[in-house]
Scaffold this motif. Structure first.
Motif, PDB file in Angstrom:
ATOM      1  N   UNK A 253      41.557  30.073  38.932  1.00  0.00           N
ATOM      2  CA  UNK A 253      41.702  31.529  38.983  1.00  0.00           C
ATOM      3  C   UNK A 253      40.428  32.190  38.489  1.00  0.00           C
ATOM      4  N   UNK A 254      40.098  33.320  39.072  1.00  0.00           N
ATOM      5  CA  UNK A 254      38.929  34.060  38.625  1.00  0.00           C
ATOM      6  C   UNK A 254      39.290  34.847  37.362  1.00  0.00           C
ATOM      7  N   UNK A 255      38.426  34.806  36.351  1.00  0.00           N
ATOM      8  CA  UNK A 255      38.716  35.547  35.128  1.00  0.00           C
ATOM      9  C   UNK A 255      38.534  37.048  35.330  1.00  0.00           C
ATOM     10  N   UNK A 256      39.246  37.826  34.530  1.00  0.00           N
ATOM     11  CA  UNK A 256      39.053  39.280  34.505  1.00  0.00           C
ATOM     12  C   UNK A 256      38.225  39.582  33.264  1.00  0.00           C
ATOM     13  N   UNK A 257      36.930  39.660  33.454  1.00  0.00           N
ATOM     14  CA  UNK A 257      36.010  39.845  32.344  1.00  0.00           C
ATOM     15  C   UNK A 257      35.944  41.311  31.929  1.00  0.00           C
ATOM     16  N   UNK A 258      35.850  41.565  30.627  1.00  0.00           N
ATOM     17  CA  UNK A 258      35.827  42.948  30.164  1.00  0.00           C
ATOM     18  C   UNK A 258      34.512  43.641  30.526  1.00  0.00           C
ATOM     19  N   UNK A 259      34.572  44.954  30.670  1.00  0.00           N
ATOM     20  CA  UNK A 259      33.383  45.742  30.984  1.00  0.00           C
ATOM     21  C   UNK A 259      32.551  46.020  29.735  1.00  0.00           C
TER      22      UNK A 259
END
Length: 50
Positions: A17-23
């Motif tokens: 799964x692709x990570x949801x990296x913080x902005x």
């Protein structure tokens, strides 16, 4: 003034799964104050997370 440290970003992600990296990341200063700063991540692709 640059921060004294940057709190690591912890992003639990399942394999494949692709990570949801913080902005932004949390910044910490010697006087105890905290802030946030924008961050640019290297591109993550499906091949990277295989």
């Amino acid at each position: 003034m640059p921060p004294d440290s940057i709190r690591p970003a912890h992003v639990p992600t399942l394999a494949g799964e692709l990570p949801r990296l913080p902005a932004t990341v949390e910044t910490l200063y010697a006087d105890g104050t905290r802030g946030s700063a924008p961050v640019t991540w290297q591109q993550v692709t499906a091949v990277t997370v295989e």
